[in-house]
Enzyme design. Structure first.
Site, PDB file in Angstrom:
ATOM      1  CD  GLU A  74       4.055  -9.940  41.294  1.00  0.00           C
ATOM      2  OE1 GLU A  74       4.449  -9.963  42.463  1.00  0.00           O
ATOM      3  OE2 GLU A  74       4.766  -9.514  40.346  1.00  0.00           O
ATOM      4  CG  LEU A  82      34.154 -13.068  27.580  1.00  0.00           C
ATOM      5  CD1 LEU A  82      34.610 -11.955  28.511  1.00  0.00           C
ATOM      6  CD2 LEU A  82      34.470 -14.432  28.172  1.00  0.00           C
TER       7      LEU A  82
END
Length: 366
Positions: free
Chosen positions: A52, A209
């Site tokens: 926001e 990974l």
């Protein structure tokens, strides 16, 4: 702008932040007046600032503070109403002169839980609840699950032949699926908080990974290794990232634990006989609400046996290897069909020459 259109745009923003906002949810926010979008924002990497305030800042920078007065904010979760590391987003919306806030549902965080909507209404702001709720629920599932049940959403990824094999009898596995499928896997990694493998995968494949898509390297999830005896080599490629979490019995292997910590790893204590559910709880305690598991077969089977898997992402390539090839799953010990874990197909698509299926557990996820 209709509530549905505005929420769709805000959800698209939120989706871009998946896996990058820490323990905070990835929220999107659109500031609009009529059909004109004034500002856009999503939760920043690491979780702050919130969507926001970023959207308001963007709108004021582009059009000035007066343009924001009388505007609508479309937010993918109830604005926060508590003082944390930053002031409440409700205060920022009120101060900016927003006259309407559209959100899909309340935030289950007990510090918010409707209080944000109440503050907005008390300030004379029109609050519309409901648009986009189904999509937002799926998008925010890991955060919602952690807040409501204190457990994460666990996704198991499998890449197999048509007959459910992951390698030939000699161990050759590159590649069962094609390049397009492998790129999709990296995108899925980027949307998770943590990526989980067993020590067998580390010793056999020495994986990094990480996310290896151009421009998305920073979205790599935290690597987590289920390693009961702390056999992870300090010089393994995954250790070069210096943020790995090793879950194992550090109390029984203090020297190995110290060597891994020297490489920047976090060593989380686990009992020698800890099962899959305890493993997931330990990972969740590290603040990870979305866990993406890539194997191997023993770890995957243990997670399925203990009902830890919420979603299956199953890639299959158009080849068969036969009975002597290596199975995707270790034994499950099922004698009766009635005892078999059941999943519901959510979607299916073609990726290059491969098939990708999404499955969810029979029970409702959240």
């Amino acid at each position: 702008m209709t509530p549905e259109r505005g929420m769709s745009m805000a959800l698209a923003l939120a989706r871009r932040g998946l896996g990058r906002t820490g323990s905070n949810p990835s929220v999107g926010c659109i500031i609009a007046r009529g059909n004109r979008v004034l500002g856009r924002g999503r939760t920043a990497e690491g979780g702050r600032p919130h969507a926001e305030t970023r959207a308001l800042d963007d709108a004021i920078l582009r059009y000035g503070a007066e343009a924001v007065r009388g505007a609508t904010a479309f937010v993918t979760l109830e604005p926060c109403a508590h003082h944390g590391h930053t002031p409440p987003c409700t205060n920022a919306l009120i101060a900016a002169g927003i006259v309407r806030v559209v959100a899909p549902f309340p935030d289950p965080d007990t510090r918010v839980a409707g209080k944000g909507f109440d503050m907005l209404r008390e300030a004379g702001i029109d609050v519309v609840i409901g648009p986009g709720a189904q999509v937002a629920s799926a998008l925010l599932a890991p955060y919602l699950r952690m807040r409501r049940e204190n457990r994460p959403v666990v996704t198991l990824k499998l890449a197999t032949t048509l007959d459910g094999k992951i390698a030939t009898r000699t161990g050759e596995s590159q590649w069962i699926t094609g390049a397009d499928s492998r790129r999709r896997v990296h995108l899925l990694r980027a949307q998770a908080d943590a990526i989980l493998v067993g020590i067998g995968t580390v010793l056999a494949d020495d994986p990094s990974l990480n996310v290896r898509l151009p421009g998305m390297e920073a979205a790599s999830p935290v690597p987590v290794i289920a390693d009961r005896a702390l056999r992870t080599p300090p010089n393994a490629r995954v250790m070069a990232r210096r943020n790995a979490v090793i879950v194992g019995d550090a109390a029984s292997h203090p020297d190995r634990a110290d060597a891994l910590r020297t490489m920047g790893a976090t060593v989380a204590q686990a009992a020698p006989d800890a099962g899959a559910a305890a493993l997931i709880a330990t990972i969740a305690a590290q603040g990870h609400g979305s866990i993406f598991c890539e194997g191997g077969g023993r770890l995957a089977a243990s997670l399925i046996r203990e009902a830890c898997i919420d979603r299956l992402v199953w890639f299959s390539g158009g080849i068969v290897l036969g009975a002597q090839a290596r199975n995707a799953l270790d034994t499950l010990g099922i004698d009766r069909l009635a005892d078999a874990p059941r999943f519901r197909q959510a979607s299916i698509e073609t990726i290059g020459s491969d098939t990708l299926e999404y499955w969810t557990r029979e029970e409702e996820m959240i």
